[in-house]
Design an enzyme around this catalytic site. Structure first.
Site, PDB file in Angstrom:
ATOM      1  N   ASN A 244      -6.056  -2.780   2.049  1.00  0.00           N
ATOM      2  CA  ASN A 244      -6.040  -4.244   2.131  1.00  0.00           C
ATOM      3  C   ASN A 244      -7.476  -4.741   2.184  1.00  0.00           C
ATOM      4  O   ASN A 244      -8.360  -4.033   2.674  1.00  0.00           O
ATOM      5  CB  ASN A 244      -5.320  -4.706   3.398  1.00  0.00           C
TER       6      ASN A 244
ATOM      7  N   ARG B 128       0.835  -1.213   0.000  1.00  0.00           N
ATOM      8  CA  ARG B 128       0.000   0.000   0.000  1.00  0.00           C
ATOM      9  C   ARG B 128       0.864   1.256   0.000  1.00  0.00           C
ATOM     10  O   ARG B 128       0.594   2.203  -0.740  1.00  0.00           O
ATOM     11  CB  ARG B 128      -0.948   0.017   1.198  1.00  0.00           C
TER      12      ARG B 128
END
Length: 98
Positions: free
Chosen positions: A41, A23
């Site tokens: 996520n 990320r």
């Protein structure tokens, strides 16, 4: 010369993409390309989000999500959905959603 059209696309990346700073790297790459959107996520072990920006930059980011990712990630596949031309950006920056 007319401005490049803006694209919006949703994405989901499969493989070893959680716990490997995916990320953070996605946010960094998106900002570097001048894109806006988000990344998070999922409970299924994937990473998903949305990209918005100039078409050529969105396409560069799609390639990055398919082939590069974070140094320790192992990308099995990346899926892109809902690609569409937009009149204006829906986001101000590129966020990591927790």
């Amino acid at each position: 010369m007319s401005a490049e059209e803006l694209l919006s696309v949703d994405y989901e990346v499969y493989g070893r993409v959680q716990g490997v700073f995916f990320r953070k790297y996605t946010q960094s790459e998106g900002k570097k390309l001048g894109l806006v959107g988000w990344v998070q996520n999922t409970d299924a072990g994937t990473v998903q989000g949305q990209l918005q920006g100039p078409a050529s930059k969105v396409q560069q980011m799609q390639r990055w999500l398919r082939t590069t990712g974070s140094p320790q990630s192992r990308i099995a596949k990346a899926e892109f959905k809902n690609e569409q031309t937009i009149d204006k950006l829906d986001f101000k920056d590129f966020k990591v959603v927790r």
